[in-house]
Design an enzyme around this catalytic site. Structure first.
Site, PDB file in Angstrom:
ATOM      1  N   LYS A  84     -10.619  12.936   8.128  1.00 36.26           N
ATOM      2  CA  LYS A  84     -10.196  12.285   9.330  1.00 36.26           C
ATOM      3  C   LYS A  84      -9.991  13.841  10.601  1.00 36.26           C
ATOM      4  O   LYS A  84      -9.882  15.219  10.025  1.00 36.26           O
ATOM      5  CB  LYS A  84      -7.897  11.910   9.400  1.00 36.26           C
ATOM      6  CG  LYS A  84      -7.972  10.787   9.219  1.00 36.26           C
ATOM      7  CD  LYS A  84      -6.348  10.595   8.615  1.00 36.26           C
ATOM      8  CE  LYS A  84      -6.312   8.964   7.982  1.00 36.26           C
ATOM      9  NZ  LYS A  84      -6.906   7.726   9.028  1.00 36.26           N
ATOM     10  N   ARG A 133      -7.366  -0.360   1.353  1.00 38.67           N
ATOM     11  CA  ARG A 133      -7.793  -2.074   0.767  1.00 38.67           C
ATOM     12  C   ARG A 133      -8.724  -1.392  -0.889  1.00 38.67           C
ATOM     13  O   ARG A 133      -8.226  -2.499  -1.099  1.00 38.67           O
ATOM     14  CB  ARG A 133      -9.524  -2.088   1.515  1.00 38.67           C
ATOM     15  CG  ARG A 133     -10.213  -1.058   1.695  1.00 38.67           C
ATOM     16  CD  ARG A 133     -11.158  -1.647   2.667  1.00 38.67           C
ATOM     17  NE  ARG A 133     -10.342  -1.241   3.852  1.00 38.67           N
ATOM     18  CZ  ARG A 133     -11.410  -1.467   5.901  1.00 38.67           C
ATOM     19  NH1 ARG A 133     -12.472  -1.615   5.432  1.00 38.67           N
ATOM     20  NH2 ARG A 133     -10.709  -0.862   6.869  1.00 38.67           N
ATOM     21  N   GLU A 185      -9.480   3.365   2.633  1.00 38.38           N
ATOM     22  CA  GLU A 185      -8.754   3.777   0.776  1.00 38.38           C
ATOM     23  C   GLU A 185      -7.928   2.671   0.934  1.00 38.38           C
ATOM     24  O   GLU A 185      -7.731   2.240  -0.560  1.00 38.38           O
ATOM     25  CB  GLU A 185      -8.495   5.509   0.809  1.00 38.38           C
ATOM     26  CG  GLU A 185      -7.026   5.219   1.280  1.00 38.38           C
ATOM     27  CD  GLU A 185      -6.327   4.950   2.912  1.00 38.38           C
ATOM     28  OE1 GLU A 185      -7.483   5.872   3.310  1.00 38.38           O
ATOM     29  OE2 GLU A 185      -5.650   5.442   3.284  1.00 38.38           O
ATOM     30  N   ASP A 193     -12.234   6.938   4.229  1.00 41.69           N
ATOM     31  CA  ASP A 193     -10.763   6.505   5.085  1.00 41.69           C
ATOM     32  C   ASP A 193     -10.779   5.125   4.979  1.00 41.69           C
ATOM     33  O   ASP A 193      -9.733   5.316   5.118  1.00 41.69           O
ATOM     34  CB  ASP A 193     -11.266   7.618   6.515  1.00 41.69           C
ATOM     35  CG  ASP A 193      -9.625   8.136   6.798  1.00 41.69           C
ATOM     36  OD1 ASP A 193      -8.965   7.506   6.233  1.00 41.69           O
ATOM     37  OD2 ASP A 193     -10.074   8.239   8.109  1.00 41.69           O
ATOM     38  N   ASP A 220      -2.779  10.063   3.345  1.00 43.74           N
ATOM     39  CA  ASP A 220      -3.698   9.602   4.044  1.00 43.74           C
ATOM     40  C   ASP A 220      -5.235  10.975   4.127  1.00 43.74           C
ATOM     41  O   ASP A 220      -4.717  10.807   5.771  1.00 43.74           O
ATOM     42  CB  ASP A 220      -3.807   8.402   4.534  1.00 43.74           C
ATOM     43  CG  ASP A 220      -5.020   8.247   4.323  1.00 43.74           C
ATOM     44  OD1 ASP A 220      -6.824   9.107   4.533  1.00 43.74           O
ATOM     45  OD2 ASP A 220      -5.242   6.700   5.066  1.00 43.74           O
ATOM     46  N   ASP A 229       1.898   6.606   5.333  1.00 46.64           N
ATOM     47  CA  ASP A 229       0.815   5.471   5.049  1.00 46.64           C
ATOM     48  C   ASP A 229       1.259   4.835   3.345  1.00 46.64           C
ATOM     49  O   ASP A 229       0.077   3.951   3.008  1.00 46.64           O
ATOM     50  CB  ASP A 229      -0.671   6.501   4.557  1.00 46.64           C
ATOM     51  CG  ASP A 229      -1.832   5.713   5.269  1.00 46.64           C
ATOM     52  OD1 ASP A 229      -1.820   4.402   5.619  1.00 46.64           O
ATOM     53  OD2 ASP A 229      -3.146   5.451   4.855  1.00 46.64           O
ATOM     54  N   LYS A 253       0.452  -1.753   0.010  1.00 44.09           N
ATOM     55  CA  LYS A 253       0.291  -0.186   0.491  1.00 44.09           C
ATOM     56  C   LYS A 253       0.856   1.291   0.312  1.00 44.09           C
ATOM     57  O   LYS A 253       1.434   1.526   0.536  1.00 44.09           O
ATOM     58  CB  LYS A 253      -0.618   0.106   1.620  1.00 44.09           C
ATOM     59  CG  LYS A 253      -1.371   1.876   1.042  1.00 44.09           C
ATOM     60  CD  LYS A 253      -2.501   1.606   2.482  1.00 44.09           C
ATOM     61  CE  LYS A 253      -2.896   3.156   2.382  1.00 44.09           C
ATOM     62  NZ  LYS A 253      -3.915   2.333   4.117  1.00 44.09           N
TER      63      LYS A 253
HETATM   64  N1  BES Z   1      -4.231   4.688   7.309  1.00 41.97           N
HETATM   65  C1  BES Z   1      -5.297   4.666   7.554  1.00 41.97           C
HETATM   66  C2  BES Z   1      -4.059   3.475   8.788  1.00 41.97           C
HETATM   67  C3  BES Z   1      -3.235   3.908   9.756  1.00 41.97           C
HETATM   68  C4  BES Z   1      -3.838   4.636  11.290  1.00 41.97           C
HETATM   69  C5  BES Z   1      -2.569   3.868   9.590  1.00 41.97           C
HETATM   70  C6  BES Z   1      -3.255   4.869  11.939  1.00 41.97           C
HETATM   71  C7  BES Z   1      -1.462   3.932  10.329  1.00 41.97           C
HETATM   72  C8  BES Z   1      -1.876   5.016  11.559  1.00 41.97           C
HETATM   73  C9  BES Z   1      -6.226   3.974   7.070  1.00 41.97           C
HETATM   74  O1  BES Z   1      -6.663   4.446   5.688  1.00 41.97           O
HETATM   75  C10 BES Z   1      -7.453   4.212   7.627  1.00 41.97           C
HETATM   76  O2  BES Z   1      -7.362   5.224   7.919  1.00 41.97           O
HETATM   77  N2  BES Z   1      -8.345   3.248   8.443  1.00 41.97           N
HETATM   78  C11 BES Z   1      -9.265   3.553   8.561  1.00 41.97           C
HETATM   79  C12 BES Z   1     -10.301   2.314   8.804  1.00 41.97           C
HETATM   80  C13 BES Z   1     -11.832   2.573   9.239  1.00 41.97           C
HETATM   81  C14 BES Z   1     -12.207   3.958   7.761  1.00 41.97           C
HETATM   82  C15 BES Z   1     -13.100   1.337   8.257  1.00 41.97           C
HETATM   83  C16 BES Z   1      -9.040   3.524  10.720  1.00 41.97           C
HETATM   84  O3  BES Z   1      -8.304   2.597  10.905  1.00 41.97           O
HETATM   85  O4  BES Z   1      -9.967   4.494  10.799  1.00 41.97           O
HETATM   86 ZN    ZN Z   2      -4.688   4.723   4.539  1.00 37.43          ZN
HETATM   87 MN    MN Z   3      -7.376   6.326   5.636  1.00 37.04          MN
END
Ligand code: BES
Ligand code: ZN
Ligand code: MN
Length: 500
Positions: free
Chosen positions: A278, A352, A350, A348, A271, A289, A266
């Site tokens: 966020k 996946r 994204e 968010d 992000d 990210d 990824k």
């Molecule tokens: N890049 C983030 C996950 C992340 C969080 C990586 C903290 C490193 C540190 C990912 O894209 C994300 O935002 N995931 C969300 C998913 C949710 C919206 C289902 C999350 O983990 O809150």
């Molecule tokens: Zn992300």
């Molecule tokens: Mn995200």
């Protein structure tokens, strides 16, 4: 500004102490064993210092003394190695890191690896060298002034000699290890680099540089991805003016026509969350990210540099998840390269969406022996496992076990998490083949379950490295925000099972 470290190995001299101006490092074990060198350098002073401070040779303990006037050394550092019967490969790397942390301003360092009556092998010496180099890493290219509080800061070169009877074997082992250190360093640099400097195009240009090592690199543009039907990846990219790329690296070091092993990363260079934005606090971390893509790039660098006898593919999906008037909205439905449609309920989630097309493309084009993908995919994996284990999800027990073993050996540890139809049900959508989020609980598993829909029958493992790649606590071999997690783990997986 950090100092350059030069490492060499040499056999112990027959008579002379081998200590010279600078820092002399001696090892001590828990049962009272002390480096041979002590007798030759300043045995009385060393033994007295250990007695007075009750230094017991506990693993990683250090005792720093000023050398007596008649000694050729300036400083003597005594380092505890604990119990030699239980010490692991990784402990040698940690010892190297621990010693490096005590270099201070020394320009010359001699580390004596012989313990009275005990042979320490070349592999151990090379691990120690690795620990030194990884510990010395600094991301300081934007510092115009020296940081006085940083022990590793300064200019010039530190000449480190590891003195061991196994010098020849150590040199040999170090050749490959140096390649891996280069891969970890590259991964750390890519992750630490801010997103104004490193966007999808700049990342792709870094990947392209691997051509110099004999890696075949293809960079797919948005137009080419559109033609392939990668609507899922492109949907994420469409809110950023910076474009998207898919970088494909091939290292053909194995037998002709042998199926490759494949690694997919990824690479979200920033992000913001997109329209499902966020919150401000901590958002700066999202420059990292692309930790999965960085690990894949660092791995291919390592394999090519050490000329690994394996056919390996690395694929990284590079996008910025930003927001402008073109950004995708919650509720949008996109069609992935696989033909499966996805309702994007949260922009968010994204990573996946990027991996869905990258994984499908990889399975479809290369039919690899296996695919391992790495991604800073969910905050939920940090809640579940904290910063010392990456989440491991797999459809294949053998691959999962091999990854767990490589993790134990390198101390880049992984912990297996479940997959199953109950979780898969949670991403059913009213309006499309699936949605990109599930319920509130088990978020890391739901994300993995989503990815599994894009791997066909390929043996596959997903490593959620959100907790281990970014902001993990500093340790003996890493003082940087970006750890480079995954490079050593996967290099070991390849070395143990897929070479030759
Ligand atoms: N890049 C983030 C996950 C992340 C969080 C990586 C903290 C490193 C540190 C990912 O894209 C994300 O935002 N995931 C969300 C998913 C949710 C919206 C289902 C999350 O983990 O809150
Ligand atoms: Zn992300
Ligand atoms: Mn995200």
């Amino acid at each position: 500004m950090s100092r350059k470290i030069e490492i060499s190995f040499s056999r112990p001299p027959k008579a002379a102490p081998g200590a010279s101006a600078g820092l002399t490092v001696l090892l001590a074990t828990e049962d009272g064993g002390l480096a041979d060198g002590a007798a030759l350098i300043a045995a009385d002073a060393v033994e007295r210092a250990m007695r007075v401070t009750e230094f017991k040779g506990k693993s990683m303990a250090t005792l720093d003394i000023v050398a007596p006037a008649d000694s050729p050394a300036d400083r003597i550092l005594i380092v505890g190695v604990g119990d030699l019967r239980t010490i692991t490969e990784n402990d040698w790397a940690r010892l190297g890191g621990q010693i490096c942390g005590k270099f201070g301003k020394a320009a010359k360092v001699a580390i004596h690896l012989s313990l009275r009556g005990t042979e320490i092998g070349g592999a151990e010496a090379a691990q120690m060298a690795m620990g030194i180099l990884l510990r010395a890493y600094r991301f300081d290219r934007y510092k115009t002034q020296c940081d006085d509080n940083d022990n590793g800061a300064g200019t010039g070169t530190v000449k480190v000699t590891i003195v061991t009877p196994a010098a020849t074997a150590a040199k040999k082992a170090f050749e490959d290890i140096e390649a891996v250190v280069g891969g970890v360093t590259l991964a750390r640099d890519l992750v630490n680099e801010p997103a104004n400097v490193l966007g999808p195009l700049e990342f792709a240009a870094k990947v392209k540089e691997l051509s110099k090592l004999g890696v075949k690199v293809e960079i797919l543009t948005e137009k080419e991805m559109r033609k392939l039907g990668m609507g899922s990846l492109l949907g994420v990219a469409q809110g950023s003016p910076r474009g998207a790329r898919l970088a494909v690296m091939r290292w053909d070091g194995g037998k002709a026509r042998e199926k490759p092993v494949a690694f997919v990363g990824k690479g979200v260079t920033f992000d913001t969350g997109g329209n499902s934005m966020k919150t401000a606090s901590g958002m700066e971390d999202m420059k990292g990210d692309m930790g999965g893509a960085a690990a894949v790039t660092g791995l291919i660098y390592a394999l090519a540099t050490r000329k690994a006898k394996v056919n390996a593919v690395g694929i990284v999906g590079l996008v910025e998840n930003a927001v402008d008037g073109h950004a995708q909205r919650p509720g949008d439905i996109v069609t992935s390269m696989s033909g499966q449609t996805i309702e994007v309920l949260n922009t968010d989630a994204e990573g996946r969406l990027v991996l869905a097309d990258a994984l499908w493309y990889c399975a479809d084009r290369f039919q690899p022996k296996f695919m391992v993908n790495l991604a800073t995919l969910t905050g939920a994996i940090i809640v579940a496992l904290g910063p010392h284990y990456a989440g491991l999800f797999s459809n294949n027990d053998e691959l999962a076990e091999r990854l767990a073993a490589a993790g134990a050996e390198t101390a880049e540890r992984v912990w297996r998490m479940p997959l199953g139809p109950e979780f898969d049900k949670l991403i059913e959508s009213k309006n499309a083949d699936m949605k990109n989020i599930g319920g509130r609980h088990g978020g890391a598993i739901i994300a993995a379950q989503f990815l599994q829909r894009f791997v066909k029958d390929t043996p596959w493992a997903h490593l959620d490295i959100a907790g281990t790649a970014l902001g993990a606590p500093a340790n003996e071999i890493n003082q940087s925000w970006a750890s480079g997690f995954g490079v050593r783990l996967l290099d070991r997986l390849v070395r143990d099972h897929y070479e030759g």
